[in-house]
Design a protein around this motif. Structure first.
Motif, PDB file in Angstrom:
ATOM      1  N   ASN A  88       0.688  15.583  -9.102  1.00  0.00           N
ATOM      2  CA  ASN A  88      -0.734  15.733  -8.806  1.00  0.00           C
ATOM      3  C   ASN A  88      -1.479  14.399  -8.918  1.00  0.00           C
ATOM      4  N   THR A  89      -1.062  13.562  -9.877  1.00  0.00           N
ATOM      5  CA  THR A  89      -1.674  12.239 -10.003  1.00  0.00           C
ATOM      6  C   THR A  89      -1.404  11.416  -8.750  1.00  0.00           C
ATOM      7  N   MET A 128      -2.908   8.496  -3.954  1.00  0.00           N
ATOM      8  CA  MET A 128      -2.080   7.829  -2.946  1.00  0.00           C
ATOM      9  C   MET A 128      -2.899   6.937  -2.014  1.00  0.00           C
ATOM     10  N   GLY A 129      -4.177   7.253  -1.839  1.00  0.00           N
ATOM     11  CA  GLY A 129      -5.019   6.427  -0.991  1.00  0.00           C
ATOM     12  C   GLY A 129      -5.233   5.031  -1.527  1.00  0.00           C
ATOM     13  N   ASP A 130      -4.942   4.826  -2.819  1.00  0.00           N
ATOM     14  CA  ASP A 130      -5.094   3.502  -3.422  1.00  0.00           C
ATOM     15  C   ASP A 130      -3.881   2.607  -3.167  1.00  0.00           C
ATOM     16  N   GLU A 175      -0.216   1.081   2.769  1.00  0.00           N
ATOM     17  CA  GLU A 175       0.205   2.038   3.801  1.00  0.00           C
ATOM     18  C   GLU A 175       1.714   2.262   3.777  1.00  0.00           C
ATOM     19  N   GLU A 176       2.484   1.209   3.429  1.00  0.00           N
ATOM     20  CA  GLU A 176       3.942   1.354   3.406  1.00  0.00           C
ATOM     21  C   GLU A 176       4.374   2.427   2.416  1.00  0.00           C
ATOM     22  N   TRP A 177       3.704   2.454   1.246  1.00  0.00           N
ATOM     23  CA  TRP A 177       4.043   3.465   0.255  1.00  0.00           C
ATOM     24  C   TRP A 177       3.539   4.844   0.660  1.00  0.00           C
ATOM     25  N   GLN A 178       2.425   4.889   1.376  1.00  0.00           N
ATOM     26  CA  GLN A 178       1.918   6.175   1.830  1.00  0.00           C
ATOM     27  C   GLN A 178       2.826   6.808   2.879  1.00  0.00           C
ATOM     28  N   ARG A 179       3.680   5.993   3.513  1.00  0.00           N
ATOM     29  CA  ARG A 179       4.645   6.523   4.470  1.00  0.00           C
ATOM     30  C   ARG A 179       6.011   6.766   3.834  1.00  0.00           C
ATOM     31  N   SER A 180       6.199   6.347   2.579  1.00  0.00           N
ATOM     32  CA  SER A 180       7.536   6.353   1.977  1.00  0.00           C
ATOM     33  C   SER A 180       7.750   7.450   0.946  1.00  0.00           C
ATOM     34  N   TRP A 181       6.735   8.232   0.659  1.00  0.00           N
ATOM     35  CA  TRP A 181       6.899   9.254  -0.370  1.00  0.00           C
ATOM     36  C   TRP A 181       7.400  10.545   0.280  1.00  0.00           C
TER      37      TRP A 181
END
Length: 207
Positions: A136-137, A142-144, A147-153
């Motif tokens: 949940n955290t 995730m917006g912080d 972008e690379e990590w926002q596509r990798s989870w």
């Protein structure tokens, strides 16, 4: 320190094929961690490294008096220890003795002592709650992240029909795969981050 499977050893552990020390939980150490703050203290030291009671109190929103008391209880069970080389003056630093823990749930769920049976239930439910909080955290922050990590989870679930033996085999293979990625990225690698992975394998009724 040599590997140990002796139940009388206050800090029994095995190695997982790497240099990581995995604590083999017994009834005595299970009782020690069956407390909400002690479990959080131990997990925090394992994830973020050595700290003082005050620093841990600030991170967890607890008084240094409470963290000091429960750190001493954990030390009595061989789960944490002093890190004197980090302290200055009267400052006392603590670190986890092990990198992680393992136990066979059924060994405790069928234990003759009801306190032990209650302790394993507590630890399992606290662990499940911590997993949900971590996820949940991430969803809330995730917006912080770049972008690379926002596509990798990933947030996936799978429905498989297995026997108990195959479920155990699946868990072992997934854990081995996770271990194959451990320590291949140096701490200071640009763009890297600690990745948290949860593995849940459990049966569900057909109806």
């Amino acid at each position: 320190m040599p590997d140990s499977d002796n139940e009388n050893d206050p800090r029994p552990f095995r190695r997982d094929g790497t240099d990581h020390r995995i604590h083999n939980v017994d009834a005595r150490t299970l009782r020690a961690i069956a407390h909400p703050l002690r479990l959080r203290l131990l997990n925090t030291l394992r994830e973020f490294g050595p700290a003082t009671a005050s620093k841990l109190g600030d991170r967890l929103g607890e008084s240094s008096g409470a963290t000091s008391y429960h750190l001493r209880r954990l030390a009595e069970s061989g789960l944490v220890e002093d890190a004197p080389e980090l302290g200055k003056g009267r400052e006392r630093w603590w670190r986890s003795v092990h990198d992680g823990s393992m136990f066979e749930t059924t060994d405790f769920r069928t234990h003759a002592d009801p306190e032990v049976r209650g302790a394993i239930d507590f630890v399992l439910h606290e662990t499940a709650t911590a997993h949900a909080q971590e996820l949940n955290t991430w969803l809330g922050t995730m917006g912080d992240w770049p972008e690379e990590w926002q596509r990798s989870w990933d947030l996936s679930d799978f429905k498989l029909r297995l026997t108990p033996e195959l479920a155990l085999e699946l868990s072992g293979k997934v854990q081995a795969l996770m271990e194959s990625y451990r320590d291949i990225i140096p701490e200071d690698t640009e763009g890297s981050a600690t990745v948290r992975t949860h593995l849940h394998v459990f049966p569900r009724p057909s109806e």
